[in-house]
Design an enzyme around this catalytic site. Structure first.
Site, mmCIF file in Angstrom:
data_model
loop_
_atom_site.group_PDB
_atom_site.id
_atom_site.type_symbol
_atom_site.label_atom_id
_atom_site.label_comp_id
_atom_site.label_asym_id
_atom_site.label_seq_id
_atom_site.Cartn_x
_atom_site.Cartn_y
_atom_site.Cartn_z
ATOM 1 N N LYS A 167 3.246 -27.944 24.497
ATOM 2 C CA LYS A 167 3.673 -26.978 24.988
ATOM 3 C C LYS A 167 3.778 -27.109 26.672
ATOM 4 O O LYS A 167 2.585 -27.038 27.160
ATOM 5 C CB LYS A 167 2.840 -25.377 24.822
ATOM 6 C CG LYS A 167 3.757 -24.218 25.276
ATOM 7 C CD LYS A 167 2.918 -22.925 25.816
ATOM 8 C CE LYS A 167 2.505 -23.392 27.268
ATOM 9 N NZ LYS A 167 3.942 -23.139 28.006
ATOM 10 N N GLY A 173 -4.413 -27.141 33.716
ATOM 11 C CA GLY A 173 -3.699 -25.962 34.539
ATOM 12 C C GLY A 173 -4.804 -25.158 35.174
ATOM 13 O O GLY A 173 -5.860 -26.091 35.698
ATOM 14 N N SER A 174 -4.572 -23.972 35.268
ATOM 15 C CA SER A 174 -5.435 -23.185 36.225
ATOM 16 C C SER A 174 -6.813 -23.083 35.615
ATOM 17 O O SER A 174 -7.059 -22.933 34.472
ATOM 18 C CB SER A 174 -4.955 -21.785 36.603
ATOM 19 O OG SER A 174 -4.635 -21.094 35.451
ATOM 20 N N VAL A 221 -6.763 -19.734 33.013
ATOM 21 C CA VAL A 221 -6.285 -20.123 31.899
ATOM 22 C C VAL A 221 -7.217 -20.737 31.379
ATOM 23 O O VAL A 221 -7.414 -20.702 30.029
ATOM 24 C CB VAL A 221 -4.641 -20.456 31.943
ATOM 25 C CG1 VAL A 221 -4.228 -20.670 30.601
ATOM 26 C CG2 VAL A 221 -3.822 -19.353 32.614
ATOM 27 N N GLY A 222 -7.868 -21.867 31.668
ATOM 28 C CA GLY A 222 -8.511 -23.029 31.276
ATOM 29 C C GLY A 222 -9.784 -22.194 30.561
ATOM 30 O O GLY A 222 -10.238 -22.466 29.236
ATOM 31 N N GLU A 227 -8.710 -29.802 32.121
ATOM 32 C CA GLU A 227 -8.466 -30.383 33.532
ATOM 33 C C GLU A 227 -7.913 -29.337 34.351
ATOM 34 O O GLU A 227 -7.026 -28.643 34.221
ATOM 35 C CB GLU A 227 -7.697 -31.470 33.579
ATOM 36 C CG GLU A 227 -8.080 -32.782 33.181
ATOM 37 C CD GLU A 227 -9.435 -33.114 33.739
ATOM 38 O OE1 GLU A 227 -9.693 -33.002 34.767
ATOM 39 O OE2 GLU A 227 -10.294 -34.050 33.271
ATOM 40 N N CYS A 243 -3.487 -31.413 41.992
ATOM 41 C CA CYS A 243 -4.847 -30.792 42.008
ATOM 42 C C CYS A 243 -5.890 -31.594 42.703
ATOM 43 O O CYS A 243 -6.813 -31.312 43.017
ATOM 44 C CB CYS A 243 -5.010 -30.849 40.328
ATOM 45 S SG CYS A 243 -4.742 -32.237 39.593
ATOM 46 N N GLN A 265 4.913 -19.054 43.990
ATOM 47 C CA GLN A 265 4.003 -20.063 44.505
ATOM 48 C C GLN A 265 4.246 -19.872 46.127
ATOM 49 O O GLN A 265 2.998 -20.036 46.806
ATOM 50 C CB GLN A 265 4.347 -21.439 44.079
ATOM 51 C CG GLN A 265 3.449 -22.493 44.588
ATOM 52 C CD GLN A 265 1.845 -22.390 43.881
ATOM 53 O OE1 GLN A 265 2.007 -22.042 42.758
ATOM 54 N NE2 GLN A 265 0.965 -22.203 44.948
ATOM 55 N N GLU A 270 -8.435 -22.052 45.303
ATOM 56 C CA GLU A 270 -7.364 -23.052 45.333
ATOM 57 C C GLU A 270 -6.111 -22.135 45.780
ATOM 58 O O GLU A 270 -5.750 -21.521 45.213
ATOM 59 C CB GLU A 270 -7.236 -23.505 43.910
ATOM 60 C CG GLU A 270 -6.409 -24.837 43.986
ATOM 61 C CD GLU A 270 -6.013 -25.447 42.532
ATOM 62 O OE1 GLU A 270 -5.724 -24.617 41.636
ATOM 63 O OE2 GLU A 270 -5.825 -26.425 42.414
HETATM 64 P P1 NAP Z 1 -1.391 -22.409 34.529
HETATM 65 O O1 NAP Z 1 -1.012 -21.208 34.996
HETATM 66 O O2 NAP Z 1 -2.730 -22.283 34.010
HETATM 67 O O3 NAP Z 1 -0.495 -22.717 33.459
HETATM 68 C C1 NAP Z 1 -0.919 -24.394 32.531
HETATM 69 C C2 NAP Z 1 -0.313 -24.196 31.360
HETATM 70 O O4 NAP Z 1 -1.024 -23.003 30.460
HETATM 71 C C3 NAP Z 1 0.958 -23.535 31.356
HETATM 72 O O5 NAP Z 1 1.895 -24.420 30.443
HETATM 73 C C4 NAP Z 1 0.996 -22.237 30.874
HETATM 74 O O6 NAP Z 1 2.276 -21.734 30.292
HETATM 75 C C5 NAP Z 1 -0.109 -22.197 29.881
HETATM 76 N N1 NAP Z 1 -0.566 -20.994 29.599
HETATM 77 C C6 NAP Z 1 -0.512 -19.677 30.348
HETATM 78 N N2 NAP Z 1 -1.252 -18.850 29.913
HETATM 79 C C7 NAP Z 1 -1.789 -19.285 28.494
HETATM 80 C C8 NAP Z 1 -2.493 -18.812 27.374
HETATM 81 N N3 NAP Z 1 -2.991 -17.346 27.562
HETATM 82 N N4 NAP Z 1 -2.712 -19.655 26.560
HETATM 83 C C9 NAP Z 1 -2.455 -20.854 26.598
HETATM 84 N N5 NAP Z 1 -2.017 -21.421 27.488
HETATM 85 C C10 NAP Z 1 -1.262 -20.605 28.488
HETATM 86 O O7 NAP Z 1 -1.384 -23.384 35.815
HETATM 87 P P2 NAP Z 1 -0.292 -23.995 36.423
HETATM 88 O O8 NAP Z 1 0.181 -22.932 37.360
HETATM 89 O O9 NAP Z 1 0.977 -24.520 35.443
HETATM 90 O O10 NAP Z 1 -0.562 -25.344 37.256
HETATM 91 C C11 NAP Z 1 -1.304 -25.302 38.336
HETATM 92 C C12 NAP Z 1 -2.498 -25.489 38.088
HETATM 93 O O11 NAP Z 1 -3.096 -26.523 37.336
HETATM 94 C C13 NAP Z 1 -3.574 -25.850 39.452
HETATM 95 O O12 NAP Z 1 -4.724 -25.006 39.341
HETATM 96 C C14 NAP Z 1 -3.952 -27.437 39.336
HETATM 97 O O13 NAP Z 1 -4.969 -27.562 40.088
HETATM 98 C C15 NAP Z 1 -4.012 -27.260 37.971
HETATM 99 N N6 NAP Z 1 -3.869 -28.883 37.655
HETATM 100 C C16 NAP Z 1 -5.321 -29.582 37.397
HETATM 101 C C17 NAP Z 1 -4.832 -30.928 36.970
HETATM 102 C C18 NAP Z 1 -6.304 -31.729 36.718
HETATM 103 O O14 NAP Z 1 -6.069 -32.726 36.140
HETATM 104 N N7 NAP Z 1 -7.591 -31.221 37.029
HETATM 105 C C19 NAP Z 1 -3.591 -31.592 37.433
HETATM 106 C C20 NAP Z 1 -2.570 -30.754 37.384
HETATM 107 C C21 NAP Z 1 -2.714 -29.355 37.655
HETATM 108 P P3 NAP Z 1 3.537 -21.105 31.390
HETATM 109 O O15 NAP Z 1 3.285 -21.437 32.613
HETATM 110 O O16 NAP Z 1 4.723 -21.657 30.576
HETATM 111 O O17 NAP Z 1 3.362 -19.548 30.963
#
Ligand code: NAP
Length: 480
Positions: free
Chosen positions: A174, A227-228, A231-232, A249, A283, A330, A382
């Protein structure tokens, strides 16, 4: 004009979504890349069922066939790197050279894991009982759900899919709803690689709609999420309740320490690169620049001068350093943190405003804030945009303490010519990745990637360490 429609991939078939959402270019919101399928829980269930059905044959199948398929995927990505990098720049807003670099990395990841198919080893150890031998082997986990963010639209799917398949798992991906284009292009390549139907499935749509059904599905054995933190954390709770393996992550608030004895030109360049390039949407970006007294004034002068030369513009335009940020929400978040920082007492030295360009996009001038302290929100939360703050400290010891003074622990850097301080920092930084005289962002594809504290949970991604998550250990006792 009617936009092209892109469907989900379920059990080797392209399946229409229950609805479609437009994929919009953040450099030009009038440019629609295509309409991408949105799945519902029913389609998600079909994808999991397809993966379950494919698992017995795939997990025990010929490893040369697996290696050949992964190698073929890598070869095609590399041969189409310019096209894929351009698509990435168009849908996410990284510059085209950055997009091509990310596509190249993705191809290399598949090639690396093609080799790993043939390198999985076990152990035979003596038993404490005479007449018994013990074998320790690794087996695939089963059906894995992969959930990816928008900021690396092809590399993060690649670094989860490739090890998952290499070690014999079946996949339901996904991708982030904001950037389905690269994930779809990757799925299309995988679908033609010789991998049997159902081994890899692509289900696009909002996390709020199909996230819970994927994470809670009884047919899914493990979830790998990037992701964030918010959510994580929620996903981790659901996985624990369901007794599923989980790997997270998440975000960072990465420190870059600049000591008095640093090479000033090098320190300025690596800070500007890791704080602002890719619009700060990595990130591993440096968002806290921790600078000692002796170099403080010269460093701010150097960074400000370097920032004046940064070209912000359409991600597909040649000569641009930074594209737009990824979306309106954003952009609003980034601008609001510049205000929050100033309201807390920080001084905005340069940037921090919305920029207008020939096309209607989400352009922002990179922002540098000085006179910040560790307790300010700008240094604790962040932002995930082109915003960096400077924290002034008196010496190395204070810099190290400040670097570690964060709930995150992904990447940390130090700019110094002192071997003593570099060595001490390497050992005492509370981050998963440490950079000496290098930007905090920018990592190799064949070694472990991940953090500590609130940045990561579970075993590492990438390189051979990926097998910790994508395999499970079996211990067999044999009477001789
Ligand atoms: P996000 O809002 O947490 O979304 C990440 C993924 O989770 C998306 O596919 C999102 O879907 C999905 N999601 C949202 N709600 C969910 C739920 N209830 N259940 C399951 N999945 C769900 O993060 P983002 O805004 O896309 O990405 C930015 C974040 O990623 C930042 O915090 C960044 O630091 C982090 N990041 C970390 C790394 C690492 O390796 N440490 C690498 C890259 C990014 P939708 O968006 O389609 O709704």
């Amino acid at each position: 004009m009617v936009n092209r429609k892109y469907d989900n991939l379920i059990s080797g078939q392209w399946v229409a979504g229950v609805k479609y959402a437009p994929n919009i270019n953040p450099s030009n919101i009038n440019d629609v890349i295509g309409d991408y399928a949105q799945a519902d829980a029913v389609q998600l269930d079909l994808a999991v069922q397809a993966a379950q059905a494919a698992f017995p044959a795939w997990s025990t199948g010929n490893i040369q066939a697996r290696a050949d398929a992964l190698d073929k995927i890598g070869t095609e990505i590399l041969s189409r790197r310019e096209e894929l990098g351009t698509l990435l720049a168009r849908e996410e807003g990284k510059t085209r050279p950055e997009g091509i670099g990310e596509a190249t990395r993705s191809g290399n990841i598949f090639k690396f894991f093609a080799g790993e198919c043939l390198r999985l080893t076990g152990e035979i150890v003596p038993s404490v009982r005479s007449g018994v031998s013990v074998e320790i082997t690794r087996e695939p986990v089963g059906v894995v759900g992969l959930i990816t963010p928008w900021n690396f639209p092809i590399a993060i799917p690649a670094w989860k899919i490739a090890p998952a398949l290499a070690y014999g798992n079946c996949v339901v991906l996904k991708p982030a709803d904001l950037v389905p284009g690269c994930a779809w292009a990757l799925a299309e390549i995988i679908a033609r690689s010789g991998i049997p139907a159902g081994v890899f499935n692509l289900v696009m749509g909002r996390g709020s709609v199909i996230g819970d059904p994927l994470v809670n599905h009884p047919g899914v054995n493990a979830i790998s999420f990037t992701g964030s933190q918010s959510v994580g954390g929620r996903i981790a709770q659901q996985c624990v309740l369901n007794l599923k393996k989980v790997q997270l992550e998440m975000g960072g608030k990465n420190p870059q320490v600049i000591l008095d004895d640093a090479n000033l030109t090098q320190a300025v360049e690596l800070c500007v690169q890791s704080a602002f390039f890719s619009s700060g949407q990595r990130c591993t970006a440096s968002s806290r620049l921790i600078v000692t007294d002796g170099i403080y004034a010269k460093f701010i002068e150097g960074v400000t001068a370097r920032m004046a030369g940064i070209k912000v513009g359409d991600a597909l335009e040649a000569g641009i350093d930074i594209g737009p940020v990824s979306s309106l929400s954003q952009l609003e978040q980034d601008l609001s943190y510049v205000d929050i920082g100033q309201a807390e007492g920080a001084i905005l030295v340069t940037g921090g405003e919305r920029l207008m360009r020939a096309t209607d996009g989400f352009y922002m001038a990179p922002a540098l804030l000085t006179d910040t302290t560790a307790d300010m929100r700008i240094n604790r939360e962040e932002v995930f945009g082109p915003v960096a703050s400077i924290i002034r400290v008196k010496d190395y010891e204070a810099a190290l303490a400040e670097a570690n003074n964060t709930p995150f622990g992904l990447s940390a850097g130090i700019a110094t010519t002192s071997l003593k301080h570099a060595t001490h920092f390497k050992r005492h930084s509370q981050a998963g990745m440490v950079m000496v005289n290098l930007p905090t962002a920018g990592v190799d594809y064949h070694v472990p990637f991940g953090g500590r504290k609130g940045s990561s949970y579970g075993s590492r991604e990438q390189g051979r360490y990926a097998q910790e998550f994508f395999t499970t250990v079996k211990t067999t006792y044999i009477a001789s």
